[in-house]
Design an enzyme around this catalytic site. Structure first.
Site, PDB file in Angstrom:
ATOM      1  CG  HIS A  74      46.113  36.324  45.188  1.00 55.25           C
ATOM      2  ND1 HIS A  74      45.931  36.305  46.382  1.00 55.25           N
ATOM      3  CD2 HIS A  74      44.916  36.657  44.582  1.00 55.25           C
ATOM      4  CE1 HIS A  74      44.998  36.974  46.632  1.00 55.25           C
ATOM      5  NE2 HIS A  74      44.156  37.408  45.772  1.00 55.25           N
ATOM      6  CG  ASN A 147      41.354  37.458  49.952  1.00 56.96           C
ATOM      7  OD1 ASN A 147      42.389  37.154  49.212  1.00 56.96           O
ATOM      8  ND2 ASN A 147      40.759  38.531  49.136  1.00 56.96           N
ATOM      9  CE1 TYR A 357      40.969  34.232  41.893  1.00 57.51           C
ATOM     10  CE2 TYR A 357      39.434  35.835  40.892  1.00 57.51           C
ATOM     11  CZ  TYR A 357      40.321  35.329  41.998  1.00 57.51           C
ATOM     12  OH  TYR A 357      40.903  36.382  42.908  1.00 57.51           O
TER      13      TYR A 357
END
Length: 541
Positions: A74, A147, A357
């Site tokens: 990303h 997404n 993350y």
């Protein structure tokens, strides 16, 4: 010469000029005014620089450190500020403050992105799109990190680094390698569902405004009485779904590689604010326990007929970033950032992301990334025992005790936000999940969702990518798609045969051309050598 006013993104500098009554005084990073920034400090007009030129050193040292590590996935994206407004009551499912009252507005920031490309890659690549929302709620920041597809390629996070490596560059050639990608896809049949979406019409959205978003994972909602249900989040565009044909996408990649970022920026600057509807699907624990497949499998969708969409509210983006790096690049999302009333399910991919993350944000931005203005929970200030570290930007929580429990009025627990209790059992083992049903839902997508023209485009798009692969990889991929439906496999085999023949013809023509060039090459080399010899004779005089 007179000029017409340009598009919003072309007028940014002019807008800044008009917003200032007079220029600021130019300073060093420590705020000292600068007399001359047009020349370095030297000994004479031709002399060397002095080490005491702190203006140059200050400027150069910061320039050398301007770039931070780009996101491993990303990396390329755009984003904007906006708000979420509750339009429908779901308090019977969820006690989260963000959903507490109809009409309640919560500030948000959304970052859209491609997945596999680098920071400078084109917005119009065939690739899933990231759709991550940060809700700045009064009980902390909630990150819905989704997404533009309701599913994903894999169901076990152990495969995630390997899958992403196949979307990146070959470590030797530094080129994108279809053999890597399709080798993995064909070896892991659970990718089939997402691959069909990726190579279908929705594989190249027309910008960020004309696509849906999905939380993808299964989450848990808990109400004020402690009752819990499982949930999936959907974000439906009000602009309508629009996609780009491959030839248009390729053209834009060369002419307007930042197409999606520009489209979003100009739309908001023109007052054409994009809108989405936030919706949920709900499944009880009993339904989950008895469902015909694993409801926590992210490679599958929940039936809308059995679990209809429930409207929650609307999302509006109405303000562009004031600085791209400070906001779009430095914003940090983590599925682990939830608030009371929103919890986690046994979804394996979600469980893996809970660690991955925050960890990657520590790597990119440092241990205090949540203190950056775009990331800080400014509507619910953090009070904890975390201190110090690189870039402790705020007051570092002053003199509050750095340990818990304590006797000196340090932060205390809140008893009404206890997580819901749930039971788990089973043997501890590595369950590979190879026997899961990987083809029923792709079959429904082929037969019930796609029409004849969409199926034809899907086949052509896959063949156009597979033609660069080794024959055994092609055969394995055809076998997977044949298990979706015999017609799918047959159509792909025929399309791939034509694509392979065209590829072979092209390579033969290239080989013939190169052979002709190589025959002519020695003559050209002989001529150059004669010229060099003559030049050498001349130069000796």
């Amino acid at each position: 010469m007179p000029q017409t006013k340009g598009k919003p993104h072309e007028e940014q500098l002019e807008q800044y000029k008009n917003s200032q009554t007079k220029p600021f005084v130019l300073t060093t990073s420590n705020g000292a005014p600068i007399f001359n920034k047009k020349a370095s400090l030297t000994v004479g007009p031709r002399g060397p620089l002095l080490l005491q030129d702190v203006v140059f050193l200050d400027e150069m040292a910061h320039f050398d450190r301007e770039r931070i590590p780009e996101r491993v996935v990303h990396a390329k994206g755009g984003g904007a500020h906006g708000f979420f407004e509750v339009t429908d009551d779901i308090t019977k499912y969820c006690k989260a403050d963000v959903f507490s009252t109809i009409g309640k507005r919560t500030p948000i920031f959304i970052r859209f992105s491609t997945v596999g490309g680098e920071l400078g890659s084109a917005d119009t690549q065939r690739d899933p799109r990231g759709f991550a929302i940060k809700f700045y709620t009064e009980e902390g920041n909630w990150d819905l990190v989704g997404n533009n597809t309701p599913i994903f390629f894999i169901r076990d996070p152990i495969f995630f680094p390997n899958f992403i490596h196949t979307q990146k560059r070959n470590p030797v050639t530094h080129l994108k390698d279809p053999n890597m990608m399709w080798d993995f896809f064909s070896l892991r049949p659970e990718t089939t569902h997402q691959v069909m979406i990726l190579f279908g019409d929705r594989g190249i959205p027309d910008g960020f405004r004309h696509m849906d978003g999905f939380g993808s994972h299964t989450f848990k909602l808990v109400n004020k009485d402690g009752n819990a249900v499982y949930c999936k989040f959907h974000i439906k565009t009000a602009q309508g779904i629009r996609n780009l044909p491959p030839d248009v996408a390729i053209k834009l990649a060369g002419e307007d590689p930042d197409y999606s970022i520009r489209d979003l920026y100009d739309s908001i600057e023109n007052g054409n604010y994009p809108v989405w509807r936030l919706m949920i699907q709900v499944m009880t624990f009993e339904e989950a326990a008895n469902y015909r497949f694993n409801p926590f499998d992210i490679t599958k969708v929940w039936s809308h007929k059995e679990f209809p969409l429930i409207l929650v509210g609307k999302i509006v983006l109405n303000k562009n970033p004031t600085n791209y790096f400070a906001e779009v690049e430095q914003i940090a999302f983590a599925p682990s950032h939830v608030v009371p009333g929103i919890e986690f399910s046994p979804d394996k991919m979600l469980q893996g992301r809970l660690f991955a993350y925050p960890d990657t944000q520590f790597h990119r931005l440092g241990p205090n990334y949540v203190q950056l203005p775009i990331n800080c929970p400014y509507r619910s200030r953090a009070h904890n025992t975390q201190r110090d570290g690189c870039f402790a930007l705020d007051y570092n929580q002053g003199g509050m005790p750095t340990y818990h429990p304590n006797s000196f009025n340090g932060a205390i627990e809140r008893t009404d936000v206890k997580e819901s209790a749930w039971s788990v059992s089973g043997d501890v083992d590595r369950f590979n999940g190879d026997d899961e049903d990987n083809f029923s839902q792709p079959r429904d997508l082929w037969l019930k969702v796609m029409d004849e023209t969409e199926r034809a485009r899907l086949v052509d798009n896959i063949a156009d990518s597979l033609k660069y692969c080794k024959a055994f990889i092609q055969e394995r991929a055809i076998n997977n798609f044949t298990q979706v439906h015999q017609d799918f496999g047959n159509a792909l085999r025929n399309a791939l045969q034509k694509a392979n023949e065209a590829m072979q013809k092209k390579r033969e023509e290239e080989a013939e051309f190169n052979a002709k060039e190589s025959v002519m090459m020695p003559c050209a080399i002989d001529d150059r050598m004669k010229n060099i010899s003559n030049l050498a004779k001349y130069c000796k005089y």
